[in-house]
Design an enzyme around this catalytic site. Structure first.
Site, PDB file in Angstrom:
ATOM      1  CB  SER A  88      63.279  53.229  11.443  1.00  0.00           C
ATOM      2  OG  SER A  88      62.166  53.876  11.997  1.00  0.00           O
ATOM      3  CE  LYS A  93      60.414  51.289  14.703  1.00  0.00           C
ATOM      4  NZ  LYS A  93      61.694  51.508  13.917  1.00  0.00           N
TER       5      LYS A  93
END
Length: 259
Positions: A52, A113
């Site tokens: 991701s 993230k």
């Protein structure tokens, strides 16, 4: 009855053996204590289990985070409890564009993230382009490269350079045109929370979706550390217990900085 010379020698040997054992135990306890302090207050390693955050971080990376750079929230000593109910001790505000490891209250896993939205910011995706407080961020196409999908297959993907307010430039992937994640409503980041996106925009469960599909808004107290560099990277079949797999260490990623 007095001890013989042999008995005295045996006693001396026992005392020496006992002293060696005590010294070994003491050394081990000191080592464990120092490691725990370092892990809690300074640096902690994390494993990247998915793609991701491609292209900057890839599956199999082991990253090192700095905790002192953000302060210490309730998950600073995971899996041990830390005496902070909300916020962070010695809190330092993260910067937009930082890659950060955090943990949700609703799940056991650590998540990494990129920080995009600060408290009070308005965030929106329009046709795959990021808008912050109504302003379109800079975006430029760098070219095409091949990424590995979750099954280990090659996937051609467009690489873009995204320039955030303040000038930070990040390489991101645009894999699917007009995907559901490319167009969103406006997100207003609440006070004491942050908004995160994955660099692999079309394959990231991030703040665009609530948990468990995404992460929603992330509370300040849930931040663990800022990702500083890749310590090493391994392919999916690597195992430290299997020497014949050690060739699967990616030598090009040793001590690679994280932008």
């Amino acid at each position: 009855m007095s001890k013989t010379k042999t008995d005295k020698l045996d006693d001396k040997a026992d005392n020496k053996k006992g002293g060696a054992i005590r010294e070994t135990v003491s050394t081990v306890l000191w080592a464990v204590g120092i490691a725990l302090v370092l892990r809690t207050f300074l640096f902690q390693p994390f494993h990247i289990p998915s793609g991701s955050m491609q292209p900057g971080l890839i599956q199999g990376d082991y990253i090192i985070t700095s905790k002192y750079s953000l302060g210490y929230g309730k998950y600073a000593a995971t899996p041990l409890p830390f005496p902070v109910k909300s916020g962070r001790l010695f809190e330092r505000e993260p910067k937009r564009g930082d890659v950060i490891v955090f943990k949700l209250d609703s799940g056991p896993n650590n998540i990494v993230k990129r920080l995009i939205g600060l408290p009070g910011d308005q965030i929106q995706m329009v046709r795959g382009v990021l808008y912050i407080n109504g302003e379109r961020v800079g975006i430029a196409t760098e070219g095409e490269e091949t990424r590995l999908d979750r099954y280990g297959n090659d996937d051609p993907v467009e690489v873009q350079i995204e320039t955030l307010p303040g000038g930070d430039k990040n390489r991101i992937y645009d894999d699917l045109k007009n995907s559901p994640a490319d167009n969103t409503s406006v997100f207003t980041v609440p006070a004491g929370h942050y908004f995160f996106l994955g660099d692999n925009r079309d394959h990231s469960g991030d703040s665009r979706l609530p948990a468990p599909a995404g992460v929603g808004y992330v509370a300040a107290g849930n931040l663990i550390g800022k990702a500083e560099f890749v310590l090493l990277s391994v392919q999916r079949d690597f195992s430290i217990k299997k020497p014949w797999t050690w060739y699967k260490i990616n030598g090009k990623r040793f001590f690679k900085g994280i932008d």
